[in-house]
Design an enzyme around this catalytic site. Structure first.
Site, PDB file in Angstrom:
ATOM      1  N   LYS A   1       1.544  -2.697 -58.338  1.00  0.00           N
ATOM      2  CA  LYS A   1       1.985  -4.017 -57.883  1.00  0.00           C
ATOM      3  C   LYS A   1       0.816  -4.679 -57.158  1.00  0.00           C
ATOM      4  O   LYS A   1       0.107  -4.023 -56.386  1.00  0.00           O
ATOM      5  CB  LYS A   1       3.182  -3.849 -56.943  1.00  0.00           C
ATOM      6  CG  LYS A   1       3.827  -5.152 -56.491  1.00  0.00           C
ATOM      7  CD  LYS A   1       5.064  -4.878 -55.624  1.00  0.00           C
ATOM      8  CE  LYS A   1       5.787  -6.154 -55.232  1.00  0.00           C
ATOM      9  NZ  LYS A   1       6.972  -5.889 -54.387  1.00  0.00           N
TER      10      LYS A   1
ATOM     11  N   SER B   1      11.357  -8.091 -55.918  1.00  0.00           N
ATOM     12  CA  SER B   1      10.097  -8.759 -56.155  1.00  0.00           C
ATOM     13  C   SER B   1       9.124  -8.003 -57.061  1.00  0.00           C
ATOM     14  O   SER B   1       8.200  -8.605 -57.600  1.00  0.00           O
ATOM     15  CB  SER B   1       9.405  -9.017 -54.809  1.00  0.00           C
ATOM     16  OG  SER B   1       9.009  -7.794 -54.209  1.00  0.00           O
TER      17      SER B   1
ATOM     18  N   SER C   1      13.443  -4.523 -53.536  1.00  0.00           N
ATOM     19  CA  SER C   1      12.417  -4.964 -54.494  1.00  0.00           C
ATOM     20  C   SER C   1      11.913  -3.900 -55.462  1.00  0.00           C
ATOM     21  O   SER C   1      11.181  -4.222 -56.391  1.00  0.00           O
ATOM     22  CB  SER C   1      11.218  -5.553 -53.750  1.00  0.00           C
ATOM     23  OG  SER C   1      11.523  -6.833 -53.266  1.00  0.00           O
TER      24      SER C   1
END
Lengths: 485, 95
Positions: free
Chosen positions: A78, A153, A177
């Site tokens: 990420k 997210s 997330s």
């Protein structure tokens, strides 16, 4: 099956025996990326050259017999974890050109374990969102239905695993997330106990809630990743000096005689009927594994979202004060003085959701409102944690839906922040209480969208969490499908 | 309405965030919605409940007061939008 579609443990067998090289595997992953990335947009940046070099190095290590936990395995990161010399944007314009001078601890650990880095995955700006639509670099799409969001997210990390653009990935979870996008993309995602994994080098959103964790194709791979990620870090003062077991030892153990708590407050109106049906089947599967089902109560559940939307923005408004255009990141041009430079930089550098949360957080911490909002929320947070302490006195693990609905459509909730926030209603509580949680695929809707079941255990009980997740996964034998891309 | 447009302007100033008239209006409506939702916390009597600020019990983490490796000036300045010599350069602060 093509190499990019396999799991870590399957690929390790093939690499150990010499049947497959990391270079072949990495080429296979990039050929898949070339085929699907235009449609899915999982990545902000690909690291093709670096990955091929790392793969060649991994093959050399394998020949020398130096085989580690992730040697030669292509992993996506990420874009919130700092990578030395590789831009780390956090999905924001304000960090568009930021090149970290150091690696996050998890990146160091993955390097030590022999991993190959495929690229930096897309995400909601500063991890603020549940759909990956707030990324400055454009949305990621759900590999199962390109009209729909992948969750957020960490939507890029989840979609990359689901679309076989990597073998596993790293995400971060502040209110769901990791678990929510894992559920919406049909993969496994684990949020560890707060303090289990070092946050050093994780761009901070809400420091008392943030945790880093893995996305994988199955529970065994999740245990392999946790073996690499977990552990105390002297550079991170909230990481905990607790022993890290070999998480693989929990796989394949039965859950005979376990008590599984079903919190009545999680079966609310507004939950999609196909999700309800899938969760009912999951409960039945767990019962057939020899566990007994007990109804429990987490009485303060209805307040979780409200508490979260004070605490997370309050911490964020403080953490994001560092983006001022002075030391790194974007700076607005043509400011007449310093104060104007700050406010123009922040106006042009941040997107609407980040601004909204900075505003809520600043208000909640401002003179005259601190006690009414932040103080009150912190007290209710204590009650939420107490609910879990009492629940775990009656059961070994808790089972809930991960998300109230399967993936929704792009744009469906962007104009209504509160509706977007409510999609995290089942995941936020674990962050507030600091406990670990995992989402495991539990079926598909009639239209072919994945559904996830969430398991929760007490602090530092990731072993038990993986034990029930693996027992469930084996017994449920959810049909293995792949998105048609 | 708990928040007026003037309140939003004030909070934006505290946050060092320039907002347009359109944003001001949008934020006023959205923040009011969110604060209205958050008001449900007032249903709960929390008298005597110790606030929780950490997910787990933590104490200060001290280490030996010994110099360790640090970033170094060149690395620290490498991302600066505007650097001169060993310094970050900013628009003037005082007239």
């Amino acid at each position: 099956m093509e190499l990019h579609a396999l799991t870590i443990h399957e690929l390790q067998e093939k690499m150990k025996s010499g049947a497959v090289s990391s270079a072949e595997l990495t080429r296979s992953v990039f050929s898949q990326i070339d085929k699907v990335e235009d449609k899915v947009h999982s990545f902000i940046r690909l690291m093709r050259e670096e990955a091929m070099e790392q793969a060649v190095r991994a093959d050399e290590q394998i020949r020398q017999g130096d085989i580690r936990a992730l040697t030669g395995i292509p992993i996506a990161l990420k874009d919130i974890v700092c990578t030395r010399g590789i831009p780390t944007t956090c999905g924001s314009r304000i960090l568009q050109n930021f090149v970290p001078p150091y690696n996050a601890t998890v990146v160091e650990k993955l390097v030590q374990a022999g991993a190959v880095f495929v690229g930096k995955a897309n995400m909601d700006e500063f991890a603020m969102g549940s759909s990956t639509e707030t990324s400055f670099f454009g949305p990621t799409r759900n590999p199962w239905d390109l009209e729909r969001i992948p969750g957020g997210s960490s939507g890029g990390s989840a979609a990359a695993v689901a679309a076989d653009e990597c073998i596993a990935s790293i995400g971060s979870d502040t209110g769901g997330s990791i678990r929510q996008p894992a559920a919406l993309c049909g993969v496994v995602g684990l949020k560890p106990t707060y303090g289990r994994v070092s946050r050093f080098g994780l761009v901070a959103f809400a420091s008392s809630l943030d945790q880093i964790g893995p996305f994988t194709k199955d529970v065994e791979d999740c245990a392999i990743m946790m073996n690499v990620l977990a552990g105390y870090d002297p550079r991170e003062s909230t990481s905990v000096r607790a022993e890290v077991p070999d998480y693989r030892q929990f796989l394949g153990r039965d859950i005979q005689g376990w008590k599984i708590g079903i919190p009545r407050e999680y079966f609310i109106e507004g939950i999609d009927p196909e999700v309800s049906a899938a969760i009912a089947r999951a409960i039945e599967t767990v019962r057939q594994c020899g566990a007994s089902i007990v109804e429990i109560s987490l009485p303060h559940t209805k307040y979780c979202v409200a508490v979260y939307y004070i605490i997370a923005p309050a911490e964020a408004s403080s953490n994001l004060a560092r983006y001022d255009g002075v030391r790194y990141g974007f700076r607005a041009a043509d400011a007449r003085d310093l104060a104007e430079m700050y406010s123009k930089t922040r106006r042009q550098g941040f997107g609407p959701e980040v601004k909204r949360r900075i505003m809520i957080g600043t208000y909640a911490l401002s003179a005259g409102y601190y006690d009414a909002y932040y103080g009150k929320a912190s007290q209710v947070r204590a009650l939420i944690r107490r609910d879990f302490d009492e629940a775990f006195a009656q059961c070994d693990a808790i089972l809930t839906p991960t998300s109230p609905t399967p993936a929704f459509k792009l744009g469906e909730k962007t104009d209504d922040p509160l509706q977007m926030y409510l999609s995290d209603v089942f995941t936020i509580s674990a962050n507030l209480a600091g406990i670990p949680g995992i989402s495991v695929p539990c079926g598909f809707s009639a239209s072919g969208l994945p559904i996830g079941v969430q398991f929760l255990t007490g602090h530092f009980e990731e072993g038990k969490l993986l034990q029930i997740a693996s027992a469930y996964e084996k017994s449920a034998a959810v049909e293995k499908r792949r998105p048609a891309l | 309405m708990k928040l007026s447009t003037a309140d939003v302007e004030y909070v934006a100033r505290l946050a060092r965030l320039e907002v347009t008239q359109q944003e001001k209006e949008k934020f006023t409506a959205q923040l009011n919605d969110i604060l209205h939702y958050i008001d449900q916390l007032n249903e709960l009597d929390t008298k005597g409940v110790a606030p929780m600020s950490h997910a787990i019990a933590v104490t200060n983490a001290f280490r030996e007061d010994r110099a360790a490796e640090s970033l170094g000036t060149a690395n620290a300045l490498a991302n600066a939008p505007d650097a001169r010599g060993d310094f970050f350069r900013v628009p003037k602060v005082i007239e």
